[in-house]
Design a protein around this motif. Sequence first.
Motif, PDB file in Angstrom:
ATOM      1  N   VAL A 181     -46.772 -17.252  33.817  1.00 43.24           N
ATOM      2  CA  VAL A 181     -45.410 -16.869  34.193  1.00 43.24           C
ATOM      3  C   VAL A 181     -44.682 -18.070  34.782  1.00 43.24           C
ATOM      4  CG1 VAL A 181     -43.967 -15.312  35.567  1.00 43.24           C
ATOM      5  CG2 VAL A 181     -46.198 -14.516  34.732  1.00 43.24           C
ATOM      6  N   VAL A 182     -43.447 -18.260  34.360  1.00 42.60           N
ATOM      7  CA  VAL A 182     -42.574 -19.287  34.928  1.00 42.60           C
ATOM      8  C   VAL A 182     -41.338 -18.586  35.498  1.00 42.60           C
ATOM      9  CG1 VAL A 182     -41.186 -21.342  34.502  1.00 42.60           C
ATOM     10  CG2 VAL A 182     -43.359 -21.052  33.307  1.00 42.60           C
ATOM     11  N   ILE A 183     -41.003 -18.931  36.742  1.00 36.98           N
ATOM     12  CA  ILE A 183     -39.788 -18.416  37.370  1.00 36.98           C
ATOM     13  C   ILE A 183     -38.820 -19.575  37.536  1.00 36.98           C
ATOM     14  CG2 ILE A 183     -38.809 -17.322  39.418  1.00 36.98           C
ATOM     15  CD1 ILE A 183     -41.479 -15.896  39.813  1.00 36.98           C
ATOM     16  N   ARG A 231     -32.762 -16.410  23.403  1.00 34.01           N
ATOM     17  CA  ARG A 231     -33.451 -17.307  22.478  1.00 34.01           C
ATOM     18  C   ARG A 231     -34.965 -17.133  22.582  1.00 34.01           C
ATOM     19  NH1 ARG A 231     -32.081 -23.753  21.624  1.00 34.01           N
ATOM     20  NH2 ARG A 231     -33.644 -24.132  20.007  1.00 34.01           N
ATOM     21  N   ALA A 232     -35.475 -16.999  23.815  1.00 34.87           N
ATOM     22  CA  ALA A 232     -36.911 -16.807  24.011  1.00 34.87           C
ATOM     23  C   ALA A 232     -37.374 -15.488  23.416  1.00 34.87           C
ATOM     24  CB  ALA A 232     -37.242 -16.869  25.507  1.00 34.87           C
ATOM     25  N   GLN A 233     -36.614 -14.433  23.643  1.00 33.99           N
ATOM     26  CA  GLN A 233     -36.973 -13.117  23.107  1.00 33.99           C
ATOM     27  C   GLN A 233     -36.967 -13.122  21.585  1.00 33.99           C
ATOM     28  OE1 GLN A 233     -34.010 -10.785  25.067  1.00 33.99           O
ATOM     29  NE2 GLN A 233     -35.111 -10.694  27.018  1.00 33.99           N
ATOM     30  N   ALA A 251     -37.683 -15.533  19.751  1.00 40.85           N
ATOM     31  CA  ALA A 251     -38.863 -16.278  19.306  1.00 40.85           C
ATOM     32  C   ALA A 251     -40.156 -15.514  19.551  1.00 40.85           C
ATOM     33  CB  ALA A 251     -38.918 -17.631  20.018  1.00 40.85           C
ATOM     34  N   GLY A 252     -40.077 -14.403  20.299  1.00 40.00           N
ATOM     35  CA  GLY A 252     -41.260 -13.595  20.544  1.00 40.00           C
ATOM     36  C   GLY A 252     -41.822 -13.680  21.948  1.00 40.00           C
ATOM     37  N   ASP A 253     -41.177 -14.426  22.834  1.00 38.42           N
ATOM     38  CA  ASP A 253     -41.625 -14.531  24.222  1.00 38.42           C
ATOM     39  C   ASP A 253     -40.994 -13.437  25.083  1.00 38.42           C
ATOM     40  OD1 ASP A 253     -43.328 -16.644  23.939  1.00 38.42           O
ATOM     41  OD2 ASP A 253     -41.994 -18.149  24.835  1.00 38.42           O
ATOM     42  N   ALA A 254     -41.666 -13.099  26.175  1.00 36.54           N
ATOM     43  CA  ALA A 254     -41.094 -12.194  27.164  1.00 36.54           C
ATOM     44  C   ALA A 254     -40.188 -12.995  28.094  1.00 36.54           C
ATOM     45  CB  ALA A 254     -42.199 -11.521  27.970  1.00 36.54           C
ATOM     46  N   ALA A 255     -38.982 -12.514  28.303  1.00 36.97           N
ATOM     47  CA  ALA A 255     -38.032 -13.201  29.182  1.00 36.97           C
ATOM     48  C   ALA A 255     -37.076 -12.179  29.765  1.00 36.97           C
ATOM     49  CB  ALA A 255     -37.254 -14.270  28.421  1.00 36.97           C
ATOM     50  N   GLU A 256     -36.732 -12.365  31.027  1.00 42.90           N
ATOM     51  CA  GLU A 256     -35.778 -11.475  31.680  1.00 42.90           C
ATOM     52  C   GLU A 256     -34.889 -12.282  32.614  1.00 42.90           C
ATOM     53  OE1 GLU A 256     -37.549  -8.815  34.718  1.00 42.90           O
ATOM     54  OE2 GLU A 256     -39.440  -9.832  34.269  1.00 42.90           O
ATOM     55  N   VAL A 257     -33.699 -11.759  32.877  1.00 38.24           N
ATOM     56  CA  VAL A 257     -32.723 -12.420  33.729  1.00 38.24           C
ATOM     57  C   VAL A 257     -32.420 -11.527  34.924  1.00 38.24           C
ATOM     58  CG1 VAL A 257     -30.403 -13.406  33.877  1.00 38.24           C
ATOM     59  CG2 VAL A 257     -31.695 -13.566  31.736  1.00 38.24           C
ATOM     60  N   LEU A 258     -32.472 -12.112  36.129  1.00 40.71           N
ATOM     61  CA  LEU A 258     -32.098 -11.416  37.352  1.00 40.71           C
ATOM     62  C   LEU A 258     -30.926 -12.159  37.980  1.00 40.71           C
ATOM     63  CD1 LEU A 258     -35.630 -10.896  38.979  1.00 40.71           C
ATOM     64  CD2 LEU A 258     -34.499  -9.511  37.244  1.00 40.71           C
ATOM     65  N   VAL A 259     -29.931 -11.413  38.429  1.00 42.07           N
ATOM     66  CA  VAL A 259     -28.770 -11.994  39.096  1.00 42.07           C
ATOM     67  C   VAL A 259     -28.813 -11.607  40.569  1.00 42.07           C
ATOM     68  CG1 VAL A 259     -26.252 -12.065  39.197  1.00 42.07           C
ATOM     69  CG2 VAL A 259     -27.408 -11.949  36.975  1.00 42.07           C
ATOM     70  N   ARG A 295     -44.359 -15.704  30.070  1.00 39.44           N
ATOM     71  CA  ARG A 295     -43.247 -14.845  30.476  1.00 39.44           C
ATOM     72  C   ARG A 295     -42.329 -15.649  31.377  1.00 39.44           C
ATOM     73  NH1 ARG A 295     -41.933 -11.103  34.652  1.00 39.44           N
ATOM     74  NH2 ARG A 295     -43.932 -11.409  35.724  1.00 39.44           N
ATOM     75  N   THR A 296     -41.050 -15.646  31.085  1.00 38.32           N
ATOM     76  CA  THR A 296     -40.085 -16.422  31.858  1.00 38.32           C
ATOM     77  C   THR A 296     -39.133 -15.482  32.584  1.00 38.32           C
ATOM     78  OG1 THR A 296     -40.180 -18.189  30.199  1.00 38.32           O
ATOM     79  CG2 THR A 296     -38.387 -18.276  31.792  1.00 38.32           C
ATOM     80  N   VAL A 297     -39.003 -15.679  33.894  1.00 33.74           N
ATOM     81  CA  VAL A 297     -38.051 -14.936  34.707  1.00 33.74           C
ATOM     82  C   VAL A 297     -36.966 -15.915  35.117  1.00 33.74           C
ATOM     83  CG1 VAL A 297     -37.699 -13.497  36.748  1.00 33.74           C
ATOM     84  CG2 VAL A 297     -39.905 -13.449  35.543  1.00 33.74           C
TER      85      VAL A 297
END
Length: 301
Positions: free
Chosen positions: A182-184, A259-261, A263-271, A236-238
């Motif tokens: 996981v990368v944040i 772009r990550a999604q 490509a098949g990666d898990a990624a989410e954005v938090l504000v 997984r990128t947060v």
Amino acid sequence: MLKKMRRTLLAAAMAGGVGGAVVATAAPMTLQDYLALSGPAPTRHVAYGAAPSQFAELFQPAGEGLFPVAVIIHGGCWTKEFGGITQMRNMAGDLAAQGVAVWNVEYRRYDEEGGGYPGMYHDVASAMDRLRTLAPEHKLDLSRIVLVGHSAGGHLAQWAGSRARLPRSSALYVADALPVPVVISLGGLADLRNEQALIKTSCDRDMAQLAGVASAARPDIFSDTSPAELLPAGVRTVLIHGEHDTISPPRVGQDYARRAQAAGDAAEVLVLPGGSHYDEVAASSPSWAIVSAQIRKALGL
């Protein structure tokens, strides 16, 4: 409506969902607030090279271990002008108090001898892989590890999490890189190709300073320096951005996540409601409740 949204976001964040703020009325932090941040002295200062900036700081929690590990990489527009590692001690101290070992990484920036491409990337990689030799002595559990980077450090953290995808022809390639699930990224600037204009206006950086110069052997300077070019990375990128972040606004994370999604990666954005580019890394900020919760979640705590 805004207050209701912020309360909803906070509840979701505490449940491991979308980010929010504890105190909706807190003023966003400024650059001056950020520069004033500090924290406890590290447990150990570890040099991984001979240059002054080739070192990292270990913050080891009290207790017997094994300790989960957060690797944190400071920002500062890839320049020594804005410091960074001292300010990151603020979050490092808080995480250590929560039982998380912290590896606070320094590196040669573009305006230091040997920095830029490829030295800056070699430094981050060397610091990462040095953890393997430190783990037994300091009771570090490298099966529970998360990468956390801020701003320019978000770029480097996302790059470090993608190292397994580097082409073997790259000067940055190493076999058996330390894996991180996981990368944040806190206000990260990781898509060097598509965010060139933003990086120029936010940091006054040219791509040659960050990614080197094209050559016959390396015609595409982004092929081994931009995490967006290394997708899917298998991590997984947060992507966390302050509501009022003008250096790396939420749109940047949203574009990267799409772009990550794809490509098949898990990624989410938090504000972070009410947060700036600097609230993202301050344990004294209301935003820290959200950021630290995501770090603990990534470590299975």
